[in-house]
Every structure is written in C-alpha cells, then in structure tokens.
Design a protein around this motif. Structure first.
Motif, mmCIF file in Angstrom:
data_model
loop_
_atom_site.group_PDB
_atom_site.id
_atom_site.type_symbol
_atom_site.label_atom_id
_atom_site.label_comp_id
_atom_site.label_asym_id
_atom_site.label_seq_id
_atom_site.Cartn_x
_atom_site.Cartn_y
_atom_site.Cartn_z
ATOM 1 N N LEU A 1 0.824 -1.213 0.000
ATOM 2 C CA LEU A 1 0.000 0.000 0.000
ATOM 3 C C LEU A 1 0.857 1.263 0.000
ATOM 4 O O LEU A 1 0.421 2.305 -0.473
ATOM 5 C CB LEU A 1 -0.927 -0.001 1.217
ATOM 6 N N ALA A 2 2.084 1.171 0.501
ATOM 7 C CA ALA A 2 2.970 2.339 0.546
ATOM 8 C C ALA A 2 3.527 2.696 -0.823
ATOM 9 O O ALA A 2 3.641 3.869 -1.168
ATOM 10 C CB ALA A 2 4.114 2.093 1.525
ATOM 11 N N THR A 3 3.875 1.671 -1.617
ATOM 12 C CA THR A 3 4.510 1.933 -2.915
ATOM 13 C C THR A 3 3.567 1.756 -4.098
ATOM 14 O O THR A 3 3.888 2.191 -5.203
ATOM 15 C CB THR A 3 5.705 0.983 -3.131
ATOM 16 N N LEU A 4 2.426 1.081 -3.885
ATOM 17 C CA LEU A 4 1.485 0.730 -4.947
ATOM 18 C C LEU A 4 2.154 -0.123 -6.023
ATOM 19 O O LEU A 4 1.846 -0.047 -7.208
ATOM 20 C CB LEU A 4 0.837 1.974 -5.564
ATOM 21 N N ARG A 5 3.069 -0.983 -5.572
ATOM 22 C CA ARG A 5 3.772 -1.923 -6.451
ATOM 23 C C ARG A 5 3.717 -3.310 -5.821
ATOM 24 O O ARG A 5 3.503 -3.457 -4.630
ATOM 25 C CB ARG A 5 5.234 -1.522 -6.631
ATOM 26 N N TRP A 6 3.964 -4.327 -6.663
ATOM 27 C CA TRP A 6 4.066 -5.679 -6.124
ATOM 28 C C TRP A 6 5.206 -5.708 -5.114
ATOM 29 O O TRP A 6 6.261 -5.139 -5.357
ATOM 30 C CB TRP A 6 4.315 -6.700 -7.240
ATOM 31 N N ASP A 7 4.992 -6.340 -3.982
ATOM 32 C CA ASP A 7 5.984 -6.377 -2.919
ATOM 33 C C ASP A 7 6.745 -7.699 -2.968
ATOM 34 O O ASP A 7 6.148 -8.781 -2.947
ATOM 35 C CB ASP A 7 5.293 -6.236 -1.565
ATOM 36 N N GLU A 8 8.078 -7.627 -3.041
ATOM 37 C CA GLU A 8 8.904 -8.839 -3.141
ATOM 38 C C GLU A 8 8.695 -9.771 -1.957
ATOM 39 O O GLU A 8 8.639 -10.993 -2.120
ATOM 40 C CB GLU A 8 10.370 -8.467 -3.295
ATOM 41 N N GLY A 9 8.616 -9.224 -0.761
ATOM 42 C CA GLY A 9 8.427 -10.057 0.430
ATOM 43 C C GLY A 9 7.095 -10.799 0.415
ATOM 44 O O GLY A 9 7.040 -11.982 0.758
ATOM 45 N N LEU A 10 6.034 -10.098 0.021
ATOM 46 C CA LEU A 10 4.732 -10.756 -0.062
ATOM 47 C C LEU A 10 4.712 -11.807 -1.169
ATOM 48 O O LEU A 10 4.150 -12.889 -0.979
ATOM 49 C CB LEU A 10 3.633 -9.719 -0.297
ATOM 50 N N CYS A 11 5.311 -11.495 -2.310
ATOM 51 C CA CYS A 11 5.343 -12.464 -3.406
ATOM 52 C C CYS A 11 6.160 -13.697 -3.005
ATOM 53 O O CYS A 11 5.782 -14.824 -3.325
ATOM 54 C CB CYS A 11 5.912 -11.828 -4.668
ATOM 55 N N ALA A 12 7.263 -13.497 -2.287
ATOM 56 C CA ALA A 12 8.069 -14.634 -1.830
ATOM 57 C C ALA A 12 7.293 -15.490 -0.834
ATOM 58 O O ALA A 12 7.370 -16.723 -0.854
ATOM 59 C CB ALA A 12 9.370 -14.151 -1.206
ATOM 60 N N LEU A 13 6.528 -14.848 0.028
ATOM 61 C CA LEU A 13 5.703 -15.567 1.010
ATOM 62 C C LEU A 13 4.699 -16.448 0.309
ATOM 63 O O LEU A 13 4.503 -17.590 0.629
ATOM 64 C CB LEU A 13 4.996 -14.578 1.938
#
Length: 193
Positions: free
Chosen positions: A181-193
């Motif tokens: 929500l901060a960057t409005l981009r896909w988050d690497e940490g969430l995608c890795a999870l």
C-alpha cells in the motif's frame, strides 16, 4: 460520448450505458454457471465469463469507452502464448486454501501481510489461490518454467484477451495480498511468502 459499464459479478454479468446527456440505460444481462467441485470450492468457467463480458459490450452498440467491474479477488490462470485458461477461475468465496493460510498465520506471516498489504491472511484474498494453482495444476508449473504462465484477478484475464495487455489497476491489485500500500507496487516479500 457514450460509455458502456460492464458488471461482471459472482452470479452474472450485466451492462449499462451512460450518455453525455445523462441517459443511463440497462443493456443486457447473463447468468453463468456455478461450479462446486468439492465442498467449500467455488469455480467459474473463465471462457464463459469472457463470453458474457464481450456479449454485454457488443449489446451496447457503438461506444466511446468501456468500463469493467469484476469479482475483485477471483483469480484466473492462463497461457500467455495462447490466452487459453488452464484451470477454472477460483472464486473469491472459495476456501480451498484454509489450511495453507492457517499455517502461514501460525508461522507469524500475518504480521507482514497486515503491515505491507493491509490485509489479514485469509483464503478470501487472491494470493493463496494463485499459489494453489502453481502447486496443484501441473500445466501451471510447466508454463511457469517456460515463462508463459499468467496469473491474475479476473479482470486481468479479460483485459489480456480483449486488448492483448496483461495488466491490473491498484484497486484490484490491493485485494491480492501481494501489493504494498505504501509503494502501490508488487511487494517482493509478499510475493516470496
């Protein structure tokens, strides 16, 4: 100017037009089949959904713009080269990933999803459904290796097939548990999870 709005929902698809003179009119509507392969599993045929979207647009006649509303957390997997879905759409209300999300919660992962995506770990959101496809649909793994797998919410499938563009917007992406929500981009940490 004349706009057609397509509401592709859980039980059907409807379309409406709005003209610059303020005329708002219902155009058409279609119900689609509900697929229940197991208790708690809810699926739709992506080709049927797309056919209803295209028929709803066509029924409006000539328009200057098209808006499509979709089942926000419902996901589709398809072959990027052919556009062919490789599995039924997994609907937002499907709970096949209950055990998976419970394990992630038990491991403390919900702190990450809450802090970055603003969402609890829940089968309702798209990420665990997308992971389920990779883990359980053999063709998904083959396409992933060949860099031809496309995974997304239902509107990204519609856009890819209607326009050739694989995309979503931040409002729908925010419902996946994969976007910051901060960057409005896909988050690497969430995608890795």
């Amino acid at each position: 100017m004349k706009v057609v709005a397509v509401d592709q929902g859980t039980t059907g698809t409807k379309s409406y037009t709005l003209s610059d003179d303020g005329q708002f009119a219902a155009v058409t509507g279609f119900e689609h089949r509900q697929i229940y392969p197991r208790p708690g599993w809810v699926e739709h045929d992506p080709e049927e959904l797309l056919r209803h979207v295209t028929d709803a647009i066509a029924a409006a006649g000539p328009v200057d713009a098209i808006g499509i509303d979709n089942q926000g957390e419902t996901v589709v997997a398809w072959d990027a080269a052919t556009g062919r879905p490789i599995y039924n759409a997994i609907v937002w209300q499907d709970d096949r990933t209950n055990a998976f999300t419970a394990r992630l919660k038990a491991d403390g992962a919900e702190e990450l999803t809450l802090s970055v995506a603003g969402l609890p770990l829940d089968p309702y959101f798209s990420a665990s459904k997308l992971r389920w496809v990779i883990d359980h649909v053999p063709e998904a793994r083959e396409l992933l290796k060949a860099d031809r797998l496309r995974l997304g919410t239902s509107e990204s499938f519609f856009l890819a097939r209607l326009t050739g563009t694989f995309a979503t917007d931040v409002t729908t992406a925010s419902r996946t548990s994969l976007m910051s929500l901060a960057t409005l981009r896909w988050d690497e940490g969430l995608c890795a999870l």
